[in-house]
Design an enzyme around this catalytic site. Structure first.
Site, short mmCIF file in Angstrom:
data_model
loop_
_atom_site.label_atom_id
_atom_site.label_comp_id
_atom_site.label_asym_id
_atom_site.label_seq_id
_atom_site.Cartn_x
_atom_site.Cartn_y
_atom_site.Cartn_z
N HIS A 70 -0.98 9.66 -27.96
CA HIS A 70 -1.32 8.40 -27.32
C HIS A 70 -2.16 7.52 -28.23
O HIS A 70 -2.00 6.29 -28.26
CB HIS A 70 -2.07 8.65 -26.01
CG HIS A 70 -1.19 9.09 -24.89
ND1 HIS A 70 -1.69 9.50 -23.67
CD2 HIS A 70 0.15 9.15 -24.79
CE1 HIS A 70 -0.68 9.81 -22.87
NE2 HIS A 70 0.44 9.60 -23.52
N HIS A 82 7.36 7.33 -27.90
CA HIS A 82 6.43 8.26 -27.23
C HIS A 82 6.71 9.71 -27.62
O HIS A 82 5.79 10.46 -27.98
CB HIS A 82 6.53 8.09 -25.72
CG HIS A 82 5.71 9.09 -24.96
ND1 HIS A 82 4.34 9.11 -24.99
CD2 HIS A 82 6.08 10.14 -24.18
CE1 HIS A 82 3.88 10.11 -24.26
NE2 HIS A 82 4.93 10.75 -23.75
N GLU A 107 9.36 16.19 -25.97
CA GLU A 107 8.79 16.68 -24.70
C GLU A 107 9.40 18.02 -24.30
O GLU A 107 8.74 18.84 -23.67
CB GLU A 107 9.02 15.65 -23.59
CG GLU A 107 8.19 14.38 -23.71
CD GLU A 107 6.75 14.55 -23.23
OE1 GLU A 107 6.34 15.68 -22.92
OE2 GLU A 107 6.03 13.52 -23.18
N GLU A 111 -4.10 16.69 -11.56
CA GLU A 111 -4.65 17.00 -12.88
C GLU A 111 -6.15 17.29 -12.85
O GLU A 111 -6.93 16.71 -13.62
CB GLU A 111 -4.33 15.88 -13.87
CG GLU A 111 -4.38 16.34 -15.33
CD GLU A 111 -3.87 15.30 -16.30
OE1 GLU A 111 -4.67 14.82 -17.10
OE2 GLU A 111 -2.67 14.99 -16.23
N ARG A 150 0.81 -1.22 0.00
CA ARG A 150 0.00 0.00 0.00
C ARG A 150 0.84 1.27 0.00
O ARG A 150 0.39 2.32 0.42
CB ARG A 150 -0.98 0.01 1.18
CG ARG A 150 -2.00 -1.13 1.13
CD ARG A 150 -3.12 -0.92 2.13
NE ARG A 150 -4.11 -1.96 2.01
CZ ARG A 150 -4.12 -3.09 2.71
NH1 ARG A 150 -3.15 -3.32 3.58
NH2 ARG A 150 -5.06 -4.00 2.53
N ARG A 156 -2.79 21.17 -14.81
CA ARG A 156 -1.84 20.12 -15.15
C ARG A 156 -2.17 19.46 -16.49
O ARG A 156 -1.29 18.91 -17.16
CB ARG A 156 -1.76 19.08 -14.04
CG ARG A 156 -0.68 18.04 -14.31
CD ARG A 156 -0.33 17.20 -13.10
NE ARG A 156 0.71 16.23 -13.46
CZ ARG A 156 1.31 15.43 -12.60
NH1 ARG A 156 1.00 15.48 -11.31
NH2 ARG A 156 2.23 14.58 -13.01
N ASN A 192 -0.32 17.83 -21.18
CA ASN A 192 -0.67 16.81 -22.17
C ASN A 192 -0.80 17.38 -23.57
O ASN A 192 -1.38 16.72 -24.46
CB ASN A 192 -1.98 16.13 -21.77
CG ASN A 192 -1.83 15.25 -20.55
OD1 ASN A 192 -0.97 14.39 -20.51
ND2 ASN A 192 -2.65 15.49 -19.54
N HIS A 222 -0.58 15.04 -26.51
CA HIS A 222 -0.70 13.66 -26.05
C HIS A 222 -2.00 12.98 -26.46
O HIS A 222 -2.04 11.76 -26.59
CB HIS A 222 -0.55 13.61 -24.52
CG HIS A 222 0.86 13.81 -24.05
ND1 HIS A 222 1.56 14.97 -24.31
CD2 HIS A 222 1.70 13.00 -23.36
CE1 HIS A 222 2.78 14.86 -23.77
NE2 HIS A 222 2.89 13.69 -23.21
N LYS A 245 3.15 10.78 -11.68
CA LYS A 245 2.27 9.92 -12.48
C LYS A 245 2.96 8.58 -12.70
O LYS A 245 4.08 8.52 -13.20
CB LYS A 245 1.97 10.56 -13.82
CG LYS A 245 0.89 11.61 -13.79
CD LYS A 245 0.53 12.02 -15.21
CE LYS A 245 -0.60 12.99 -15.24
NZ LYS A 245 -0.93 13.39 -16.64
N LYS A 255 7.50 22.19 -15.22
CA LYS A 255 6.61 21.11 -14.79
C LYS A 255 6.34 21.20 -13.29
O LYS A 255 5.21 21.03 -12.85
CB LYS A 255 7.19 19.74 -15.13
CG LYS A 255 6.24 18.62 -14.71
CD LYS A 255 6.46 17.33 -15.44
CE LYS A 255 5.32 16.35 -15.15
NZ LYS A 255 5.50 15.06 -15.85
#
Length: 367
Positions: A253, A267, A187, A238, A123, A242, A246, A249, A145, A228
């Site tokens: 993606h 990517h 990026e 997000e 956990r 935030r 993206n 993206h 993330k 960032k």
């Protein structure tokens, strides 16, 4: 060059991003204060292990830290249920406790997977990011993330789990292939395009020297990380700003999923194409000048990056199938797909008001 620090201020989850040369050799000194009973477990990939694992283990041993390692296959396909299961079972077999550390040594794939493993193990176990690619240093290692891909979409399975420390050794970037370095640059360019026209202008003037000049690399990494960190501090999970990170993206993606998360499209290459498409869509919607997408595409081409769907080798699904893949994007809200568009270079914003006909036109013209 001195080692620089960017602090990510998230209260009890705050941490430092250390940026500079020689950090791998200093890793023991950097990590020892966090290491509890002086035992860590390293998750890496087979390519990075051959290049950097011995140096990291030697540095940790010098600080009295035991550091067994598991090397997973390299590549985006490793971000899957099977490998996250393998990694977590290995960590359990290593008797990693909640107060111990998991170290992610590698690029974005390993950082995401190792961070997710740390998030779900007992956990929640602390972890340290040691990113070895440009993409990971400027983006994926910062912000918490973590996750793996689903056959239905990228990064749909995961958790927010902030690292305890990030060590971005600029020297590791010298071991990247030219293609991997260029993909990571996708990026870097994104940061200028989403929120800092001055940074984009600096990149237009200096980016050609990044591959050979460590000082320029460090400057680009530092500025990207600061941008960032500023956004993550305002919106950790997000809910608002935030989402700007993206940019490119939603398209990227979908294209990665369409190419089976294979070497056909890395990517950062998908992000580059996605940024170009986002600016094309913005121009067709009258949000920015017609010159803006041409400027974006010209810079990406100058850096050896793809800017069109036609630049992807092999066959791709039709536009309807690509749009269906976009509909699996994490930014979908109340069934509406949200895009990051722009009113100009460095002026990105989030919207769900996109004309489907214009979207199809942009996709068709990019083929």
């Amino acid at each position: 060059m001195s080692i620089e620090t960017v602090h990510v201020d998230l209260g009890a989850r705050s941490y430092d991003v250390r940026i500079g040369q020689g950090l791998l050799a200093r890793a023991g000194d950097e990590i020892v204060a966090l290491a509890g009973r002086r035992r860590v477990a390293i998750l890496t990939d087979e390519t990075v292990a051959a290049l950097h694992l011995p140096a990291l283990q030697e540095a940790l041993a010098g600080a009295g830290i035991e550091a067994p390692a598991l090397a997973l296959p390299a590549g985006e396909a490793t971000k899957c249920w099977a490998e996250i299961g393998r990694a977590t079972e290995w960590l359990i077999a290593q008797r990693i406790e909640r107060r111990d550390l998991v170290i992610a040594l590698g690029g974005g794939v390993i950082g995401d997977l190792a961070g997710f493993a740390a998030a779900i193990l007992r956990r929640g176990v602390r972890f340290v990011q040691i990113p070895t690619t440009l993409l990971a240093q400027v983006d994926s290692s910062v912000g918490g993330k973590t996750g793996v891909n689903s056959p239905q979409g990228k990064n749909l399975i995961g958790a927010f789990h902030q690292p305890a420390l990030v060590l971005a050794d600029i020297d590791t970037l010298a071991t990247l292939s030219p293609r991997d370095f260029r993909a990571g640059y996708g990026e870097v360019a994104k940061y200028g395009l989403l929120g800092d026209e001055g940074f984009f202008e600096w990149l237009e003037a200096n980016a050609a020297g990044l591959a050979r000049d460590p000082a320029l690399r460090q400057q680009a990494v530092r500025h990207s990380v600061r941008m960032k960190a500023d956004i993550v501090q305002r919106d950790e999970t997000e809910q608002g700003d935030r989402a700007l990170l993206n940019l490119g993206h939603t398209f990227g993606h979908a294209l990665e999923s369409a190419t089976g998360y294979s070497d056909r499209l890395l990517h950062g290459e998908g992000v580059a194409i996605g940024c170009a498409l986002a600016y094309e869509l913005s121009a067709k919607m009258g949000l920015c000048s017609q010159e803006a997408p041409s400027r974006v595409a010209a810079h990406l081409a100058a850096m050896g990056l793809p800017a069109r769907i036609a630049d992807i080798p092999g066959e791709l699904p039709d536009d309807d199938a690509l749009i269906a893949l976009m509909a699996q994007d994490k930014k979908v809200q109340d069934g509406r797909l949200r895009f990051i568009l722009a009113r100009g270079i460095g002026r990105a914003f989030v919207t769900d008001q996109v004309d489907p006909a214009l979207l199809r036109r942009v996709l068709a013209e990019s083929r």
